[in-house]
Design a protein around this motif. Sequence first.
Motif, PDB file in Angstrom:
ATOM      1  N   ALA A 136      50.420  51.037  -0.152  1.00  7.64           N
ATOM      2  CA  ALA A 136      49.625  49.818   0.011  1.00  7.64           C
ATOM      3  C   ALA A 136      49.985  49.125   1.326  1.00  7.64           C
ATOM      4  CB  ALA A 136      49.852  48.889  -1.168  1.00  7.64           C
ATOM      5  N   LEU A 137      51.266  49.118   1.677  1.00  6.39           N
ATOM      6  CA  LEU A 137      51.699  48.492   2.926  1.00  6.39           C
ATOM      7  C   LEU A 137      51.152  49.239   4.138  1.00  6.39           C
ATOM      8  CD1 LEU A 137      53.443  46.323   4.274  1.00  6.39           C
ATOM      9  CD2 LEU A 137      55.344  47.932   4.194  1.00  6.39           C
ATOM     10  N   TYR A 138      51.251  50.558   4.126  1.00  7.14           N
ATOM     11  CA  TYR A 138      50.704  51.356   5.226  1.00  7.14           C
ATOM     12  C   TYR A 138      49.197  51.160   5.343  1.00  7.14           C
ATOM     13  CZ  TYR A 138      55.072  53.903   5.932  1.00  7.14           C
ATOM     14  OH  TYR A 138      56.365  54.231   6.219  1.00  7.14           O
ATOM     15  N   ASP A 139      48.517  51.100   4.203  1.00  5.51           N
ATOM     16  CA  ASP A 139      47.069  50.907   4.217  1.00  5.51           C
ATOM     17  C   ASP A 139      46.727  49.564   4.855  1.00  5.51           C
ATOM     18  OD1 ASP A 139      44.308  51.560   3.418  1.00  5.51           O
ATOM     19  OD2 ASP A 139      44.567  49.808   2.116  1.00  5.51           O
ATOM     20  N   PHE A 140      47.468  48.525   4.489  1.00  7.99           N
ATOM     21  CA  PHE A 140      47.213  47.198   5.060  1.00  7.99           C
ATOM     22  C   PHE A 140      47.467  47.193   6.554  1.00  7.99           C
ATOM     23  CE2 PHE A 140      48.912  43.081   6.428  1.00  7.99           C
ATOM     24  CZ  PHE A 140      47.796  42.302   6.208  1.00  7.99           C
ATOM     25  N   VAL A 141      48.607  47.738   6.970  1.00  7.25           N
ATOM     26  CA  VAL A 141      48.975  47.707   8.388  1.00  7.25           C
ATOM     27  C   VAL A 141      48.007  48.540   9.214  1.00  7.25           C
ATOM     28  CG1 VAL A 141      50.729  48.384  10.064  1.00  7.25           C
ATOM     29  CG2 VAL A 141      51.393  47.167   7.984  1.00  7.25           C
ATOM     30  N   GLY A 176      43.256  47.423  13.057  1.00  6.85           N
ATOM     31  CA  GLY A 176      41.817  47.268  13.248  1.00  6.85           C
ATOM     32  C   GLY A 176      41.471  45.947  13.907  1.00  6.85           C
ATOM     33  N   ASN A 177      42.141  44.880  13.482  1.00  6.63           N
ATOM     34  CA  ASN A 177      41.882  43.574  14.093  1.00  6.63           C
ATOM     35  C   ASN A 177      42.350  43.522  15.540  1.00  6.63           C
ATOM     36  OD1 ASN A 177      40.692  42.521  11.815  1.00  6.63           O
ATOM     37  ND2 ASN A 177      42.569  41.630  11.029  1.00  6.63           N
ATOM     38  N   VAL A 178      43.456  44.165  15.845  1.00  8.18           N
ATOM     39  CA  VAL A 178      43.938  44.195  17.233  1.00  8.18           C
ATOM     40  C   VAL A 178      42.957  44.956  18.117  1.00  8.18           C
ATOM     41  CG1 VAL A 178      45.752  45.110  18.740  1.00  8.18           C
ATOM     42  CG2 VAL A 178      46.366  43.908  16.638  1.00  8.18           C
TER      43      VAL A 178
END
Length: 59
Positions: A9-14, A20-22
């Motif tokens: 879940a952490l890897y998916d979020f990062v 993606g936002n960067v």
Amino acid sequence: MTKTTVLAALYDFVLHDVVGNVIAGLVLLAGTTGWQRIRTRQQACRTPPSAIESDEPPS
């Protein structure tokens, strides 16, 4: 939740959200800078020479 699930879940979020936002921010910044350059060039091409102020006073 197991340790593997939390890490996934952490890897998916990062990877998807933060990265993606960067990337989207950089693309937006590059795009707006490019449009400003194009707009400046178009305005410079459209400006007649008589509109540019000269250093000499009128006679």
